[in-house]
Design an enzyme around this catalytic site. Structure first.
Site, PDB file in Angstrom:
ATOM      1  N   LYS A 147      -6.950   2.399   3.554  1.00  0.00           N
ATOM      2  CA  LYS A 147      -6.386   3.221   2.473  1.00  0.00           C
ATOM      3  C   LYS A 147      -6.441   2.447   1.163  1.00  0.00           C
ATOM      4  O   LYS A 147      -6.145   1.252   1.135  1.00  0.00           O
ATOM      5  CB  LYS A 147      -4.919   3.551   2.793  1.00  0.00           C
ATOM      6  N   THR A 205       6.503   7.427  -4.198  1.00  0.00           N
ATOM      7  CA  THR A 205       5.460   7.292  -3.176  1.00  0.00           C
ATOM      8  C   THR A 205       6.009   6.694  -1.875  1.00  0.00           C
ATOM      9  O   THR A 205       5.254   6.149  -1.083  1.00  0.00           O
ATOM     10  CB  THR A 205       4.314   6.393  -3.692  1.00  0.00           C
ATOM     11  N   GLY A 222       6.810   6.428   1.733  1.00  0.00           N
ATOM     12  CA  GLY A 222       6.399   7.154   2.940  1.00  0.00           C
ATOM     13  C   GLY A 222       4.989   7.723   2.908  1.00  0.00           C
ATOM     14  O   GLY A 222       4.608   8.459   3.815  1.00  0.00           O
ATOM     15  N   THR A 223       4.193   7.338   1.912  1.00  0.00           N
ATOM     16  CA  THR A 223       2.834   7.903   1.840  1.00  0.00           C
ATOM     17  C   THR A 223       1.987   7.530   3.064  1.00  0.00           C
ATOM     18  O   THR A 223       1.285   8.364   3.629  1.00  0.00           O
ATOM     19  CB  THR A 223       2.095   7.441   0.564  1.00  0.00           C
ATOM     20  N   GLY A 224       2.065   6.251   3.460  1.00  0.00           N
ATOM     21  CA  GLY A 224       1.249   5.789   4.595  1.00  0.00           C
ATOM     22  C   GLY A 224       1.677   6.453   5.898  1.00  0.00           C
ATOM     23  O   GLY A 224       0.838   6.866   6.714  1.00  0.00           O
ATOM     24  N   CYS A 225       3.001   6.580   6.097  1.00  0.00           N
ATOM     25  CA  CYS A 225       3.521   7.223   7.317  1.00  0.00           C
ATOM     26  C   CYS A 225       3.052   8.675   7.356  1.00  0.00           C
ATOM     27  O   CYS A 225       2.652   9.196   8.404  1.00  0.00           O
ATOM     28  CB  CYS A 225       5.044   7.195   7.335  1.00  0.00           C
TER      29      CYS A 225
END
Ligand SMILES: Nc1ncnc2c1ncn2[C@@H]1O[C@H](COP(=O)(O)OP(=O)(O)O)[C@@H](O)[C@H]1O
Ligand SMILES: Cc1ncc(COP(=O)(O)OP(=O)(O)O)c(N)n1
Length: 267
Positions: A173, A204, A206-209
């Site tokens: 990412k 932002t 929690g974007t990866g989760c």
């Protein structure tokens, strides 16, 4: 309805971790189940404490689900230590779910170690080979691949090194690189870029989760790897665009994509 399991940590303020995963599964039309591997005391300003769950309990949680329910997909997020990782890997080798999405969560945006640094090697040895797709951000990819990532060539070299550890696909990412937040998927042969436009927001958390859970939901629904990432990126992008003003710090992404679709909003 597809049934999805997240194995991850709880985020008390609900923006990341288990809570983000459950919201994402639900908003993407799937049934959500959870194995809680750690509990964090966390809000929009940071992480203040972590309680590891006893690995025996983690094993029992996984047994309870797989001995009763057919699981269509698994997402792994925050797992705080090596013993927990070993138990999870042992159970996944036993129950053999087909599509495992591994988000190798290491450090929160606020700088707190969510994975004990000495457990990184165990994660690489035990969980990476089980992953259908692993979704590191740039700092996580740097640690797993043991190299600095600055250029596109570095991203590709890191993806090759991580693929060599046994994951079927690698998605690096780009949120932490300068410029537009493009993500890069590697299948062992080809690199596919998923371009993004950087949204100017502080919200932002929690974007990866969210991205990894949306990928798990899409894979369970039968999407190809590329379609799963494309749709998940659209989902997280609209969630960032409509990020929520919560608390005094970094607010979370929004989650009601199907509602957005009904209202005619597009990512
Ligand atoms: N400001 C932003 N605008 C648009 N997309 C973003 C932004 N920040 C991150 N993304 C996207 O959100 C997803 C999560 O990426 P990233 O923030 O790098 O992961 P993590 O939350 O694990 O650190 C990726 O698809 C990334 O490209
Ligand atoms: C319990 C828990 N799991 C994962 C994270 C990391 O979330 P992520 O989306 O990678 O980014 P930040 O939340 O750190 O902004 C977390 N914080 N808590």
């Amino acid at each position: 309805m597809k049934k999805l399991l997240t194995i991850a940590g709880s985020d008390s303020c609900g923006g990341a971790g288990i809570q983000a995963d459950i919201k994402t599964f639900s908003a993407n039309g799937c049934y959500a189940m959870s194995v809680i591997a750690a509990v964090t005391a966390q809000n929009t300003k940071g992480v203040f404490a972590v309680q590891d769950i006893d690995p025996e309990i983690i094993g029992a949680e996984i047994d309870a689900i797989f001995t009763d329910i057919e699981v269509d997909g698994v997402k792994i997020g925050m797992v705080s230590n090596a013993d927990s990782i070993r138990v999870i890997a042992e159970r996944l080798r036993k129950y053999k779910p087909e599509k495992i999405v591994l988000d190798p969560v290491m450090v929160s945006k606020s700088g707190y170690d969510l994975l004990k640094p000495e457990a990184v090697r165990t994660l690489a040895e035990e969980l990476v080979p089980l992953a259908y797709v692993i979704t590191p951000n740039i700092p996580e990819a740097e640690i797993i691949a043991d190299m600095r990532i600055v250029t596109r060539e570095d991203v590709e070299e890191a993806a090759k090194r991580i693929k060599a550890m046994g994951a079927r696909y690698v998605l690096i990412k780009g949120g932490h690189l300068a410029g537009e937040p493009s993500d890069v998927l590697y299948d062992g042969e080809l690199f596919t870029t998923f371009p993004g436009k950087r949204i100017d927001t502080k919200n932002t958390h929690g974007t990866g989760c969210t991205l990894s859970s949306a990928i798990a939901a899409n894979l369970a629904k039968g999407f190809s790897m590329e379609e799963a990432v494309r749709a998940a990126k659209a989902y997280v992008t609209i969630g960032i665009e409509h990020g929520i003003e919560l608390g005094k710090g970094v607010g979370p992404t929004h989650h009601f994509y199907e509602l957005y679709q009904k209202m005619g909003w597009e990512a």
